[in-house]
Design a protein around this motif. Structure first.
Motif, PDB file in Angstrom:
ATOM      1  N   PRO A  29       1.408   7.980 -13.986  1.00 38.65           N
ATOM      2  CA  PRO A  29       2.649   8.611 -13.316  1.00 38.65           C
ATOM      3  C   PRO A  29       2.955   8.161 -11.759  1.00 38.65           C
ATOM      4  N   THR A  30       3.820   7.650 -11.841  1.00 34.20           N
ATOM      5  CA  THR A  30       4.383   6.935 -10.676  1.00 34.20           C
ATOM      6  C   THR A  30       6.052   7.142 -10.552  1.00 34.20           C
ATOM      7  N   LEU A  31       6.303   7.342  -9.112  1.00 32.98           N
ATOM      8  CA  LEU A  31       7.768   7.452  -8.922  1.00 32.98           C
ATOM      9  C   LEU A  31       7.989   6.579  -7.787  1.00 32.98           C
ATOM     10  N   TYR A  32       9.378   5.921  -7.931  1.00 35.63           N
ATOM     11  CA  TYR A  32      10.001   5.153  -7.115  1.00 35.63           C
ATOM     12  C   TYR A  32      11.262   5.607  -6.709  1.00 35.63           C
ATOM     13  N   THR A  33      11.424   5.642  -5.456  1.00 35.05           N
ATOM     14  CA  THR A  33      13.091   6.159  -4.665  1.00 35.05           C
ATOM     15  C   THR A  33      13.277   4.763  -3.796  1.00 35.05           C
ATOM     16  N   GLY A  38      17.653  -0.037   2.118  1.00 32.67           N
ATOM     17  CA  GLY A  38      16.867  -1.362   1.344  1.00 32.67           C
ATOM     18  C   GLY A  38      15.250  -0.994   1.293  1.00 32.67           C
ATOM     19  N   SER A  39      14.446   0.172   1.772  1.00 34.35           N
ATOM     20  CA  SER A  39      13.394   0.415   1.689  1.00 34.35           C
ATOM     21  C   SER A  39      13.226   1.177  -0.075  1.00 34.35           C
ATOM     22  N   ILE A  40      12.010   1.223  -0.432  1.00 33.82           N
ATOM     23  CA  ILE A  40      11.608   1.696  -1.875  1.00 33.82           C
ATOM     24  C   ILE A  40      10.413   2.302  -1.276  1.00 33.82           C
ATOM     25  N   ILE A  41      10.218   3.657  -1.781  1.00 35.20           N
ATOM     26  CA  ILE A  41       9.184   4.432  -1.537  1.00 35.20           C
ATOM     27  C   ILE A  41       8.301   4.693  -2.608  1.00 35.20           C
ATOM     28  N   TRP A  42       6.929   4.212  -2.847  1.00 34.09           N
ATOM     29  CA  TRP A  42       6.133   4.474  -4.083  1.00 34.09           C
ATOM     30  C   TRP A  42       5.309   5.643  -3.862  1.00 34.09           C
ATOM     31  N   TRP A  43       5.658   6.809  -4.728  1.00 38.31           N
ATOM     32  CA  TRP A  43       4.862   8.024  -5.033  1.00 38.31           C
ATOM     33  C   TRP A  43       4.032   8.129  -6.045  1.00 38.31           C
ATOM     34  N   LYS A  55       2.344  12.372  -3.707  1.00 38.32           N
ATOM     35  CA  LYS A  55       1.911  11.730  -2.464  1.00 38.32           C
ATOM     36  C   LYS A  55       2.530  10.453  -2.284  1.00 38.32           C
ATOM     37  N   PRO A  56       3.138  10.309  -1.083  1.00 40.56           N
ATOM     38  CA  PRO A  56       3.763   8.949  -0.921  1.00 40.56           C
ATOM     39  C   PRO A  56       2.836   8.100  -0.432  1.00 40.56           C
ATOM     40  N   VAL A  57       2.764   7.018  -1.212  1.00 41.35           N
ATOM     41  CA  VAL A  57       1.718   5.847  -1.108  1.00 41.35           C
ATOM     42  C   VAL A  57       2.090   4.809  -0.211  1.00 41.35           C
ATOM     43  N   ALA A  58       3.219   4.065  -0.478  1.00 37.46           N
ATOM     44  CA  ALA A  58       3.607   3.031   0.310  1.00 37.46           C
ATOM     45  C   ALA A  58       5.082   2.621   0.295  1.00 37.46           C
TER      46      ALA A  58
END
Length: 1524
Positions: A29-33, A38-43, A55-58
């Protein structure tokens, strides 16, 4: 290969993030926004029925423009036996099969990135061709998830697509939703892209649309059986155009299908006359849902038939207070887990039963159950999600996406209208109800979890509040006040802040940069804020805990680590720093800071004193970029900078004259990309031209710096090609390895990243001129010894080591800022270790200078800031003497390594190790900064974790690539510190032990280092890196074996190894600091330990390891021969060839060292690829392959390639003959085989091959005598190999002594003067070595006669050959057979059996007699050779009987090797003797010979005592003296 470790420094303010695109990967289970910047957050998602966690990872940094869309893809081909259990969503909730999910992202400027979920980094980054246009929508092909369909807009329509409109809570709406009418038919391009390589495999559509501007797109399956892929395109009025995807191409070649070549596209639908524009369209099979602001219309896709409608008026989606108005944002079909699905294909094609979700601008959503059965449409409310509660003035952007049985709501909130960059993302998870409540009422979805990025930021970086409370004084500087320390009240005010944003008064970071003097070690980070304030934060990591080192520049206080510059009236948009090369008129500054602001001014600051130098007003719009001249720019342009403003002007100002020297106007728009080619004197500006009659087109303006004239204007595709050409030329000569100068706030993602090229002569000349100066060396001396007087300096040439270090070492730390407030430090391991390697080579005598020990600096080593440069010194250069130069270089090396350790070390995991590093190694914990880890991807892309230990550990738990590179870097630096600073060896060993095994013991769920990546560094130039890579390989081998190679007992073996290591630690009681030996290697890391040998032997003998199936064998071969590029290749900058060769190396190493953990037939499958790799002469891997082939030759490979060994030896000789012969080198070309590979072939592989097949080797080298040239290097190599075999394994040569001697004598043949001249020295060395090792070979004192006896042979057929060394011919044959009547008591075996014949030979002192001793029979024979001239002329080879025979009495403990039975045992126990003889007879001939060779005794010696007596010794012990 490049091993780069990334550290990220975050500002005190959380980054803004307005969500423009979303994607969900369901397994794991992974979420990307994706954001508007131009940034992308990996949750990371952790969902359950009762509670969920986000949890925001990177942050994924690969784009410099707004993210257009995100989608889930599967770049790696998945085998057919994988079940389709993963359902991933990208807004359309398409079902995709596989287990190797990845994210593909596209931004509006045409850049594509593929992000690996497993490793977290960007595996591929590529820009689409300009003719395609601006990407707007990405959809994964339903039946082939490796390929994606990308819809792109051309011209004005590229500005019309925005999936996430912005609304205010009070009802107002941004203009993004209002679609202007295009002046001409909209143009569009639809392409199919292979996500594995990011190449276009098919152009589906390119041209003018028959509908309005493209707003919605999807890939649908049409046809009777759903086998035809078609692209569904629609505009804002629901007019639809269907374009089929060519089926014949099979998505493996480039095809074209535009509307002029194929008429099989369909246009239907006159739009919707009621309800206004369509806000969203969703598809599911043959069903299409048109979502309008007040209703939703359902149609069948194939027939364009309206089947039903849902009205949103009067329900929860209506605008509050007005039941006749609704403002819907979007809708989508939901995956119905457990719902009833249609089984019949035709029935399911015309009927459906689906869940459909709709949401409005306030965040409220309603889930409907819609069905169409038997031409009857039904709609029923299922559940609802309440609206988000925010104040009326808040700007809000809302979107939804499904993840398994949950619905995720994304809210982008902006509270401050004056600071639009500070958007806060908020994510909530809602459960999907499947039925109404018990009263039949509409049920409300339950919120399971939520996450606010700002709240997470505050909790993760709470340590910063304590830092501001104890961080010491701060230094505020304004344009009217300089060097004034802020009061204690100000410090306490900052310390009492309740949020990270309060650290800067709630300000937003609008620009940031890293100052790196000379680009060796960073000095400080500069932040520009929305209020116009500038903050400079220094790195204070090199000072020890109790250090009081004083900086020459810090006249106020050495502990002031923060400076503030105030003067701008608006947000600071750009920053740049520069070290002066010339002198400014009337000023004495040397380090300047230049800032550009939204107030249209450019301010120049003195970075040392803090004074404002001047203010420039050349722009009438905000200033966006400050770019300094490249490092190799000639005077007077070397102290100039460019300023780029939104007024479409670029200006050039000089720091020497403090005025604007050039203006470059007339750009049609703001030039977003500006590059300065200082070597050729040109400036290139890329911007967009918005002409009234034509589409938007990119235009490149090229300006001449010297004249200020416009040189050329290029449009369209040519503009991008020329810009790439400019960037390649700049990068090839760049000192920092990038296109832009290092000290600038311009985003590193804005310009293309070119791979590092070789340094040009201009670059080296620049380094000599810039770095080797009196001020540099004297300031470094002051830095190293701040309390002592200045070092003595002398005029003359600079120290060779100093200049060579500065010129040859690539800059180890590269500093970039991808986004405002985010600074990255990339540490290049090769550059960090180059200095250590250079110093070791100097110590070994490769340089004339001797290495000297550096003084212990203790706590007096200041920060790296003080490596200053001043061009006011003597232009001819002033250097220190050799010894001081060595001390400076060594101290600079230590400075680099200590700084790297402070930044890269994972603090707060092992408190004892942290204390040891701070006390012993004098490291300082990075308390003034918010540090995080990172991972570099393809072409400059970055994956940066958020602050906090949990986010940092996520990379360790998910990415084997990150674990391998970070561990390799830390262990290599630790070993380098052992050689540089012996006083800190205990801490260095503890650090190496932590990253090799202790870290994995403390956190068991971290990934083991990737073996394929580690073997890539086994041939690194630095010994520290090589040893660290091998150490980590052995530590991780049992846990990291690739799946195709895993044996059945791998997991059991891993548990056994862990238990043995725990037992060893408990029994040994060794501390963590003692885990690494003095040379940096662990004594218990290699598989030769006794503790695991019994377990491995049990595994080998188990019945489970007997053979594998054909399927497993095919999988192994496919893995070995795969050319697919894995994820880790982009981390180290490798190729598909590197991937395949690393697979071969890993498989071979595991087959040799860990045979019990891999498939039993792995050795048989990998040996041929390993041999091919050796013969390929690959500079990266062939040496390693040759070493592995040599190491496992006897135990592993001999059984696989026994008959092919002579051919392999011949091939090696062929390479030596073709590459190393004088004729090959006379042409002056570079040798095809590098010298390092040749050394391994000759020094390691050939001896091992010779040992396992002596006869084959001797046969080959004898044939080379006649088949190669007389001066061929093959003969020298053969002699060298013989010498090595004689020294290492003489037993294998015992039965072929005659062949060995004959070959040596052939190379000394006086009839071939060329060969004799070439080989005489090596031949005599080999001959003397044979005489030294083998006692049955003797040379007289004058070296005129040579005697060779049969070491092993039949008793009745033994002889001794005597050679004349002058003529190199055989002159006599002496009969050494057993005499008649030899007692069988001493023989032990039959007289025809092979046994020891001659044990020792010796010439008499006059050289005319020869004495021989035979262990078999205990006899000493004497021959008189004669010295009369006619006897010398005689060439009779009739065996000559001995002159005298003496029997030697047995000594105590004597045991003849023939049967290993003593005389005393045969006399005392006849039964035991008969049993031994029976056992000997039962052995085969080969076994008997092998036993005889293994037990052969080479210790017998015959020494002359006087003229007629000989002394017999064994192992140096006298056995008796015998008169002749």
């Amino acid at each position: 290969m490049k091993c780069r470790s990334v550290a990220c420094v975050w500002s005190g303010t959380p980054p803004g993030h307005r969500i423009t695109a979303t994607a969900v990967l369901n397994q794991p289970p992974t979420l990307y926004t994706g954001g508007s910047d131009g940034s992308i957050i990996w949750w990371n998602l952790s969902t359950s029925d009762s509670n969920s966690e986000i949890k925001p990872v990177a942050m994924l940094c690969g784009h410099a423009a707004p993210i257009a869309d995100l989608s889930i893809c599967y770049p790696v081909v998945v085998s057919g036996d994988v079940k389709e259990t993963d359902y991933s969503s990208n807004g359309a909730a398409n079902s995709i099969s596989g287990t190797c999910g990845a994210l593909i992202s596209a931004c509006v400027d045409g850049l594509l990135c593929v992000w690996s979920r497993g490793s977290g980094h960007c595996r591929r980054r590529r820009k689409l061709p300009p003719w395609i246009g601006s990407p707007s929508i990405i959809r994964t092909l339903p039946a082939s998830s490796r390929y994606v369909c990308i819809g792109c807009c051309l011209g004005d329509s590229a500005q019309l697509s925005d999936h996430h409109s912005i609304y205010s809570i009070d009802g107002s709406e941004d203009s993004a939703d209002k679609e202007p009418q295009p002046r001409k038919p909209p143009r569009c391009t639809v392409v199919i892209v292979d996500t594995y390589s990011l190449t276009i495999v098919q152009t589906v559509f390119h041209g003018n649309l028959s509908i309005g501007p493209l707003r919605f797109m999807d890939v649908v399956l049409l046809g009777e059986e759903g086998e035809q892929h078609s692209v569904f395109m629609a505009d804002s009025y629901a007019r639809v155009q269907l374009v089929p995807i060519l089926k014949d191409s099979n998505l493996d070649g480039e095809g074209v299908n535009d509307q002029h070549k194929s008429s099989q596209f369909a246009v239907w639908g006159n739009g919707v006359s009621e309800g206004g524009q369509v806000v969203s369209i969703a598809t599911r099979g043959n069903l299409i849902a048109l979502v309008l602001k007040n209703c939703c219309i359902f149609r069948l896709l194939t027939s364009d038939t309206k089947i039903g409608e849902i009205s949103f008026l009067g329900n929860l989606l209506s605008v509050e207070g007005n039941s006749t108005q609704s403002c819907i944002l979007g809708g989508m079909f939901l995956e119905s887990f457990g719902a009833v699905r249609m089984q019949n294909t035709q029935e399911a094609y015309e009927n459906f039963w689906e869940n459909f979700a709709v949401w409005n601008r306030a965040g409220s959503a309603v889930v409907y159950v819609v069905s169409y059965l038997d031409d009857v449409f039904k709609c029923e409310l299922l559940s609802e999600i309440p609206a988000a509660s925010y104040p009326l003035h808040v700007r809000l952007s809302v979107s939804f996406i499904q993840s398994n049985n949950h619905l995720l709501r994304f809210e982008s909130v902006c509270f401050d209208v004056e600071e639009p960059l500070q958007w806060k993302p908020h994510v909530t998870i809602w459960s999907l109800c499947q039925k109404h409540d018990k009263y039949g009422e509409l049920s409300q979805c339950k919120i399971l979890g939520e996450c606010d990025l700002f709240a997470e930021w505050i909790s993760s970086s709470s340590l910063l509040h304590e830092i501001y409370g104890h961080g010491g004084r701060k230094k505020r500087i304004s344009s009217s006040q300089s060097s004034v320390s802020c009061s204690e009240n100000e410090s306490s005010k900052h310390a009492d802040g309740q949020s990270c944003s309060s650290l800067h008064g709630g300000q937003t970071v609008t620009s940031s940069m890293v100052i790196s003097e000379n680009l060796f070690v960073p000095y400080a980070i500069v932040y520009g804020f929305s209020s116009g304030e500038i903050e400079v934060v220094r790195f204070d990591l090199i000072l020890g805990p109790d250090s009081h080192g004083r900086s020459p520049r810090d006249d106020v206080d050495s502990h002031v680590f923060r400076q503030y510059f105030t003067g701008h009236s608006g947000a600071v948009l750009c920053l740049a720093a520069h070290q002066m090369l010339g002198n400014a008129k009337g000023w004495s500054f040397s380090q300047v800071l230049v800032s550009g602001s939204i107030d249209c001014t450019v301010r120049i600051w003195d970075l040392d004193s803090g004074n404002l130098i001047t203010v420039l007003h050349q722009h009438v719009a905000p200033v966006r970029q400050i770019i300094f001249s490249p490092a190799w720019t000639e005077h007077p342009w070397s102290d100039c900078f460019l300023s780029v403003g939104e007024d479409s002007c670029v200006s050039l100002a000089s720091l020497e004259t403090l005025r604007v020297e050039r203006m470059f106007p007339s750009h049609p728009s703001y030039p977003e990309k500006v590059v300065w080619d200082g070597a050729r004197g040109y400036i290139a500006c890329l911007c967009q031209s918005h002409s009234g009659t034509s589409d938007v087109v990119d235009v490149l303006y090229i300006w001449d710096v010297k004249t200020g004239a416009l040189e050329r204007v290029l449009r369209g595709t040519a503009s991008h090609s020329m810009l790439d050409h400019f960037c390649k030329g700049i990068s090839a000569n760049s000192i920092s390895g990038s296109i832009l100068n290092g000290n600038t706030s311009v985003s590193s993602l804005l310009l293309p990243v070119i791979e590092d090229g070789s340094f040009s002569p201009s670059h080296k000349n620049y380094l000599e001129k810039r770095n080797v100066s009196s001020n540099t060396l004297s300031s470094v001396t002051n830095m190293l010894e701040p309390t002592s007087s200045q070092a003595q300096v002398k005029k003359g040439n600079s120290a060779p080591t100093t200049s060579s270090f500065l010129k040859n070492s690539k800059y180890p730390i590269r500093c970039t800022c991808p986004f405002p407030g985010i600074a990255t430090l990339t540490f290049d391991l090769a550059s960090l270790m180059f200095s250590c390697q250079k110093r070791e080579s100097v110590a070994n005598g490769s340089d004339k200078l001797e290495n000297t020990n550096v003084k212990e600096q203790g706590t007096n080593t200041p920060s790296p800031r003080h490596v200053s440069i001043d061009d006011s010194s003597d232009k001819n250069g002033i250097s220190i003497d050799a010894v001081e130069g060595q001390d400076w270089i060594r101290s600079l090396e230590e400075l680099l390594l200590r700084f790297s350790l402070s930044i890269l070390h994972l603090w707060n995991v092992d408190s004892e190790l942290d204390k040891l590093l701070m006390m012993d190694m004098k490291l300082k914990r990075p308390e003034n900064f918010i540090l995080a880890s990172g991972l570099q991807g393809d072409k400059g892309s970055l994956t940066l974790t958020f602050p906090g230990l949990s986010a940092a550990l996520e990379l360790w738990k998910s990415s084997s690539e990150f674990c391998a590179m970070r561990s390799l870097t830390m262990v290599s630096i630790a070993q380098g510190m052992i050689s540089l600073s012996p006083s800190s060896s205990a801490a260095s060993r503890a650090l190496a032990a932590f990253y090799t095994r202790n870290f994995a013991d403390q956190i068991p769920d971290i990934k083991p280092p990737l073996l394929q990546l580690l073997v890539s560094f086994w041939q690194d130039e630095s010994e520290h890196v090589r040893m660290a890579a091998r150490t980590l390989f052995h530590c991780a081998a049992s846990r990291a074996i690739p799946f195709p190679l895993c044996g059945q007992r791998t997991s059991d073996h891993a548990k056994l190894v862990r238990s043995l290591s725990e037992i060893g630690e408990n029994e040994g009681g060794a501390s963590k600091a003692g885990g690494i030996s003095d040379n940096g290697l662990s004594s218990g890391m290699f598989p030769q330990s006794q503790g695991s040998s019994q377990a491995e032997e049990a595994f080998v003998n188990s019945p489970e390891t007997q053979g594998i199936t054909e399927v497993e064998e095919s999988k192994i071969l496919a893995w070995l021969e795969s050319f697919e590029v894995p994820d880790w290749i982009s981390c180290v900058g490798g190729t598909s060839q590197d991937a395949m060769t690393s697979h071969i190396i890993v498989a071979a190493a595991l087959a040799i060292w860990y045979p019990s953990l891999v498939k039993p037939s792995l050795a048989m499958l990998v040996v041929q690829p390993l041999i091919k790799l050796v013969m390929a002469a690959n500079e990266k891997y062939s040496s390693t392959a040759a070493e592995l082939l040599a190491e496992g030759m006897e135990d592993t490979w001999k059984a696989c390639i026994g008959s092919e060994i002579p051919r392999l030896i011949t091939d090696i000789f062929f390479q030596i003959e073709c590459v190393s012969s004088p004729s090959a080198n006379s042409a002056g070309h570079q040798p095809a085989v590098p010298s390092s590979i040749r050394e391994i072939l000759v020094g390691v592989l050939l001896p091992s091959l010779a040992v396992v097949d002596i006869l084959g080797f001797l046969t080959v080298i004898e044939s080379q005598i006649w088949s190669t040239a007389s001066d061929s290097p093959v003969h020298l190599v053969s002699l060298t190999t013989l010498i090595r075999v004689v020294r290492v394994s003489p037993r294998y040569l015992a039965q072929y002594l005659d062949k060995v001697v004959n070959f040596i004598l052939h190379t000394m043949d006086p009839g071939n003067l060329v060969m004799r001249k070439t080989c005489i020295q090596s031949s005599m060395t080999a001959l003397r070595e044979v005489v030294r090792v083998f006692p049955m070979v003797a040379l007289n004192d004058t070296s005129t006669r040579l005697a060779v006896g049969d070491a092993i042979g039949e008793v009745n057929n033994a002889s001794i050959s005597v050679y004349d060394m002058q003529s190199v011919t055989k002159i006599k044959v002496l009969d050494a057979s057993a005499p008649l009547g030899l007692p069988t008591l001493l023989s032990g075996t039959s007289e025809t059996a092979v046994t020891t014949v001659i044990s020792a030979l010796s010439f008499s002192p006059d050289g005319e007699g020869l004495v021989a001793f035979s262990e078999h029979g205990l006899m000493i024979r004497w021959w008189s050779l004669g010295s009369v001239w006619w006897e010398k002329l005689s060439r009779s080879l009739v065996p000559v009987q001995c002159t005298k025979l003496i029997f030697v009495p047995p000594w105590e403990g004597f045991s003849p090797n023939s049967a290993r039975s003593s005389v005393m045992a045969s006399i005392m126990g006849h039964d035991r003797q008969s049993n031994l003889q029976d056992n000997a007879r039962s052995l085969s001939y080969a076994d008997s010979l092998k036993m005889l060779i293994q037990n052969f005794d080479f210790s017998y010696r015959l020494e002359w005592v006087g003229q007629r007596k000989v002394l017999l010794t064994r192992h140096g012990m006298e056995l008796g003296t015998f008169p002749l």
